[in-house]
Each structure stands twice: as C-alpha cells, then as structure tokens.
Write a protein that holds these residues in place. Structure first.
Motif, PDB file in Angstrom:
ATOM      1  N   GLY A 168       0.969  -1.445  -0.054  1.00 21.81           N
ATOM      2  CA  GLY A 168      -0.004  -0.080  -0.230  1.00 21.81           C
ATOM      3  C   GLY A 168       0.936   1.608   0.172  1.00 21.81           C
ATOM      4  N   CYS A 169       0.735   2.415  -1.497  1.00 20.25           N
ATOM      5  CA  CYS A 169       1.585   3.066  -1.374  1.00 20.25           C
ATOM      6  C   CYS A 169       1.094   4.824  -1.261  1.00 20.25           C
ATOM      7  CB  CYS A 169       2.491   3.037  -2.294  1.00 20.25           C
ATOM      8  SG  CYS A 169       1.436   2.937  -4.179  1.00 20.25           S
ATOM      9  N   CYS A 170       1.502   5.873  -0.121  1.00 19.69           N
ATOM     10  CA  CYS A 170       0.995   7.059  -0.341  1.00 19.69           C
ATOM     11  C   CYS A 170       1.106   7.310  -1.329  1.00 19.69           C
ATOM     12  CB  CYS A 170       1.525   7.917   0.036  1.00 19.69           C
ATOM     13  SG  CYS A 170       3.420   8.134   0.215  1.00 19.69           S
ATOM     14  N   LEU A 171       0.228   9.053  -2.123  1.00 23.92           N
ATOM     15  CA  LEU A 171      -0.249   9.725  -3.031  1.00 23.92           C
ATOM     16  C   LEU A 171       1.361   9.931  -3.815  1.00 23.92           C
ATOM     17  CD1 LEU A 171      -2.164  10.835  -4.682  1.00 23.92           C
ATOM     18  CD2 LEU A 171      -1.111  12.714  -3.381  1.00 23.92           C
ATOM     19  N   ALA A 172       2.177  10.080  -2.891  1.00 31.21           N
ATOM     20  CA  ALA A 172       3.703  10.945  -3.504  1.00 31.21           C
ATOM     21  C   ALA A 172       3.970   9.536  -3.830  1.00 31.21           C
ATOM     22  CB  ALA A 172       4.111  11.671  -2.602  1.00 31.21           C
ATOM     23  N   CYS A 173       4.066   8.084  -3.163  1.00 26.60           N
ATOM     24  CA  CYS A 173       5.117   7.331  -3.929  1.00 26.60           C
ATOM     25  C   CYS A 173       3.864   6.885  -5.049  1.00 26.60           C
ATOM     26  CB  CYS A 173       4.841   6.223  -3.152  1.00 26.60           C
ATOM     27  SG  CYS A 173       6.495   6.579  -1.957  1.00 26.60           S
ATOM     28  N   SER A 174       2.501   6.851  -5.294  1.00 28.55           N
ATOM     29  CA  SER A 174       2.059   6.277  -5.777  1.00 28.55           C
ATOM     30  C   SER A 174       2.647   7.090  -7.552  1.00 28.55           C
ATOM     31  CB  SER A 174       0.748   6.196  -5.611  1.00 28.55           C
ATOM     32  OG  SER A 174       0.381   7.777  -5.911  1.00 28.55           O
ATOM     33  N   LEU A 175       2.956   7.998  -7.673  1.00 25.80           N
ATOM     34  CA  LEU A 175       3.244   9.154  -8.610  1.00 25.80           C
ATOM     35  C   LEU A 175       4.138   9.341  -9.283  1.00 25.80           C
ATOM     36  CD1 LEU A 175       1.452  12.709  -6.763  1.00 25.80           C
ATOM     37  CD2 LEU A 175       0.014  11.293  -9.352  1.00 25.80           C
ATOM     38  N   VAL A 176       5.428   9.006  -7.923  1.00 28.64           N
ATOM     39  CA  VAL A 176       6.889   9.259  -8.131  1.00 28.64           C
ATOM     40  C   VAL A 176       7.592   7.238  -8.254  1.00 28.64           C
ATOM     41  CG1 VAL A 176       9.405   9.724  -7.735  1.00 28.64           C
ATOM     42  CG2 VAL A 176       7.552  11.745  -7.257  1.00 28.64           C
ATOM     43  N   CYS A 177       8.094   6.809  -7.240  1.00 25.45           N
ATOM     44  CA  CYS A 177       7.905   5.555  -7.381  1.00 25.45           C
ATOM     45  C   CYS A 177       7.378   4.718  -8.551  1.00 25.45           C
ATOM     46  CB  CYS A 177       8.246   5.168  -6.148  1.00 25.45           C
ATOM     47  SG  CYS A 177       8.915   5.924  -4.662  1.00 25.45           S
ATOM     48  N   HIS A 178       5.507   4.653  -8.865  1.00 28.16           N
ATOM     49  CA  HIS A 178       4.726   3.674  -9.181  1.00 28.16           C
ATOM     50  C   HIS A 178       4.199   4.150 -10.564  1.00 28.16           C
ATOM     51  CE1 HIS A 178       5.425   1.575  -5.821  1.00 28.16           C
ATOM     52  NE2 HIS A 178       5.554   1.621  -4.744  1.00 28.16           N
ATOM     53  N   GLU A 179       5.132   4.730 -11.044  1.00 31.58           N
ATOM     54  CA  GLU A 179       4.531   5.865 -12.262  1.00 31.58           C
ATOM     55  C   GLU A 179       4.283   4.591 -12.938  1.00 31.58           C
ATOM     56  OE1 GLU A 179       4.928   9.782 -14.873  1.00 31.58           O
ATOM     57  OE2 GLU A 179       6.547   8.784 -13.565  1.00 31.58           O
ATOM     58  N   SER A 180       3.462   4.475 -14.245  1.00 32.72           N
ATOM     59  CA  SER A 180       2.857   3.619 -15.111  1.00 32.72           C
ATOM     60  C   SER A 180       2.750   1.702 -14.495  1.00 32.72           C
ATOM     61  CB  SER A 180       3.939   3.130 -15.436  1.00 32.72           C
ATOM     62  OG  SER A 180       5.591   3.106 -15.575  1.00 32.72           O
ATOM     63  N   HIS A 181       2.999   1.331 -13.504  1.00 34.01           N
ATOM     64  CA  HIS A 181       2.207   0.960 -12.465  1.00 34.01           C
ATOM     65  C   HIS A 181       0.410   0.836 -12.799  1.00 34.01           C
ATOM     66  CE1 HIS A 181       6.513   0.055 -10.176  1.00 34.01           C
ATOM     67  NE2 HIS A 181       6.603   0.599 -11.649  1.00 34.01           N
ATOM     68  N   GLU A 182       0.759  -0.701 -12.394  1.00 37.15           N
ATOM     69  CA  GLU A 182      -0.849  -1.232 -12.343  1.00 37.15           C
ATOM     70  C   GLU A 182      -0.708  -1.005 -10.749  1.00 37.15           C
ATOM     71  OE1 GLU A 182      -4.126  -5.239 -12.611  1.00 37.15           O
ATOM     72  OE2 GLU A 182      -1.799  -5.784 -13.204  1.00 37.15           O
TER      73      GLU A 182
END
Length: 397
Positions: free
Chosen positions: A70-84
């Motif tokens: 479960g990732c926070c908003l910032a990580c979803s945008l930076v670390c998990h960009e283009s991920h499902e």
C-alpha cells in the motif's frame, strides 16, 4: 466533455471550466489531505490518507491481499508511475509500504530523516532506498487485491450489468454493492445516513447491535409481522443523547455505563444486518471505563475519534488553501489582451464543434471511441492549425 445536447444547448468555455472545478473539488476532498511530493513513511501510521495498491510490484497480491504493498499518494506518482495501481480511496492507521523489504522496488523519495528511537542500522538502510521491516500494524483487506464486496468482484466489473452504488464500511473499510448489504433490502437515501457498518462487522462486534436505535430503518415495510425481529428498549435517541451529555460531566466509572440493551424474547434469533447510521451517531456511544476497554479489545477505539471519519478528512481537504483549475484558467484568460481572448475562445469553439462532429460519426456507426481515435483527432487539429493561421475577425467601434 459534452459539446452540445441540442442545437440551442451550447456548452461554453466557462461551463467546461466550471465542470473542471467541480471535479477538482471532489479530488481535493480525497487527495488534499495528502502531500503529492512527500512520502508519508516517516509520519508513521496516519489516521487517514489516500492509498494505492501496486500489483506490478507484488503480483502475488492478486491472490493474497496480505502480500500487497500500500503506497501513499506521492509514491504512487513517483515510484510507481505507469504501474498497475488499485485506487483504495482512503484507509485508516496505515503506513506507506513503498520500499519495505517485502517489495521489489526502492522508494525514490527522500525519507532519510531518522525516525524517533530508530537505530543507526535502520537509518543507514534508508540510504539504500529500502525502509525498515514490513509495517506489522498495517491491515490489508481484499480491496488491495482489486476485489470488493461479498461477491469479491473488481470495480468496475465488466461482467456486471446492474447499476449499483458502492458503499464503504467504516469498520472493516471494505466496499460493498448496495444490493449486497442489509440482507438485500433497499439502501436508504444517501441524505438519510452518514456511515454504514456491514453485516459481518455487526456480527463480529456484537455490542454495536445494542445501538441500532441510532440507525436508519431499512426493514421492508411488507415484511411479515410474524418474522422474528429485535425488541429494542431504552433507545430513544434524544434521551440517549441527554444521557451521554450527563455522563460527560461525571467522573467515568463502570456505574456510569449508558450502553442501551436489547431485549430478546426467549427462542428468538437476532436478525443481524448491515446498519446505516445517522449523523453524529458515534457521539452517543457510551464512554464509560468498561465500554472503552471493550472498544480497545475489539480494536474499534477509532469510533470514539471524531477525526477518524471520512467526512472529517474530506472537509479538511476542502478547507486546504488551493488554486483550482477553474480559477487559474479564468485568471490566465483574463490576463490575455482582448484580441487574444477572442482568439482563444474562438479556437475553443471551433475545436468543440469539430470534436462533436468527429464523435458523432462513431455514434452513427455504433463504434467505440478508443484512445487512438482521440489522439488521431487532436493530431489532425494540430496539423490543421500549423498549416493555417485563422483568426476571428475583429471590428473597431
């Protein structure tokens, strides 16, 4: 975007910006409580935050939610960009998992600030992009696998042709189809209730059944009168609120308990079902020493925290100072010279008409519009604008 409904029903640029403002307001309610530039890991188990489950990093989570990240908003945008990513809306008391050792990715955001009481080894591990051990207090339900409700289906469900609302239980935080709650009874009007607790949580936390007098009635009026139901005693809402106010003035003790009791006739079976709760129902929960201990044992002490509710979180997001797309776009438009303002509005109107004509061909041919079709349209518009410089005529007065 809807260009026109009828020939005389014109959507202006201001209308579009107003629609964008409404969407921005809804987004702010959920996301403005979160920082899009900062990983929340160092903040610990936050009361409530927007979360995302990454199935690219942990594909095994599709079959086992406990393995999810479960990732926070910032990580979803930076670390998990283009991920499902699975959008989880908000969850309580959750700590960002991005970069923990169970994952396959290093957190790219700065979380090198040493945590209180953290060991040197923990601090040094942060420099590698990996955080400490998996967050042992995080709770993962089937939503982290991209499944919802008792039917354990995705949302939106491509195989479900029935239109239905999705409602989140305030205890387990799972999302449910309205038709799968309350033993299949109709869901009350949204304005009649503020929170719901699902069937399973009402059974698991049996003490909540004593407070059903504070809920919205969902019993089918055509139900047989002979059907076994609960006989509720001492559940007059105004009296209960008065009692709660009195208790607040008293020193808390076991003798001050105002928890209502449900009388069950001999041989009668409890008809436990999902419950729809009225505004401020939590304020009527008994707060005596014995009951508070019971909430802790049931791990639902958050019910006594007014800042736990989604409504409180969303209101904080709405109150957060911000510049909306509507405001910034209108400001940018107003700062243009008069001639350029007219050109911008004219260009928008031409684009709107062309887009409507383009999409109408798909309607006439009963075809689905794809991403490639939209890209093709705007590429054509760009080429057209590059080949000719068309201005709206201006007249001096």
């Amino acid at each position: 975007m809807e260009a026109t409904k009828q020939n005389d029903d014109v959507v202006t640029m201001v209308d579009v910006l107003a629609q964008e403002a409404e969407m921005d307001e809804e987004s702010s309610a959920v996301l403005s409580g979160s920082d899009e530039n900062k990983c929340t890991y160092n903040d610990g188990y936050i009361k409530r935050q927007a979360l995302y489950s990454c199935l690219t990093c942990t594909p095994e989570a599709k079959d086992n939610a406990s393995l999810a990240i479960g990732c926070c908003l910032a990580c979803s945008l930076v670390c998990h960009e283009s991920h499902e990513l699975i959008e989880l809306y908000t969850k309580r008391l959750f700590r960002c998992d991005c970069g923990v050792k169970k994952g396959s990715i290093k957190c790219q955001l700065d979380f090198s600030k040493k945590l209180p009481n953290a060991s040197e080894s923990s601090s040094s591990s942060n420099n590698t992009g990996l955080k400490q051990q998996p967050n042992e207090h995080n709770q993962y339900n089937l939503n982290f696998s991209g499944l919802y409700c008792t039917c354990k289906r995705p949302y939106p469900d491509p195989e479900d042709e029935i239109e239905d609302v999705m409602i989140q239980c305030v205890v387990c935080e799972n999302w449910y189809h309205g038709r799968h709650l309350s033993n299949g009874k109709n869901v009350p009007d949204p304005s009649a209730y503020s929170e719901i607790i699902c069937d399973a949580c009402m059974v698991k936390h049996e003490f909540l059944q004593d407070y059903v007098g504070l809920s919205v009635e969902t019993v089918d009026p055509e139900e047989s009168r002979n059907e076994s139901t609960l006989n509720v005693t001492s559940l007059d809402e105004s009296a209960l609120n008065d009692d709660c106010n009195e208790v607040k003035k008293m020193k808390m003790s076991d003798d001050a308990c105002i928890r209502p009791k449900i009388a069950i006739n001999e041989g009668e079976v409890k008809n436990v079902k999902a419950t729809f709760w009225k505004d401020n129902w939590r304020q009527s929960l008994c707060k005596c020493v014995k009951c508070v201990k019971m909430y802790e044992d049931n791990k639902v002490q958050f019910l006594l925290d007014e800042e736990d509710t989604v409504h409180y979180y969303e209101q904080q997001g709405r109150n957060k100072p911000k510049t909306t797309i509507y405001d910034s776009s209108l400001q940018a438009l107003s700062n243009l010279p008069r001639v350029n303002q007219i050109d911008a509005i004219s260009s928008y109107n031409r684009m709107k008409e062309k887009l409507f004509e383009y999409l109408q061909t798909f309607v006439n041919n009963n075809q689905i519009v794809t991403d490639d079709d939209i890209k093709r349209f705007f590429n054509t518009m760009k080429e057209s604008n590059d080949n000719k410089n068309v201005h709206q005529p201006h007249f001096c007065r």
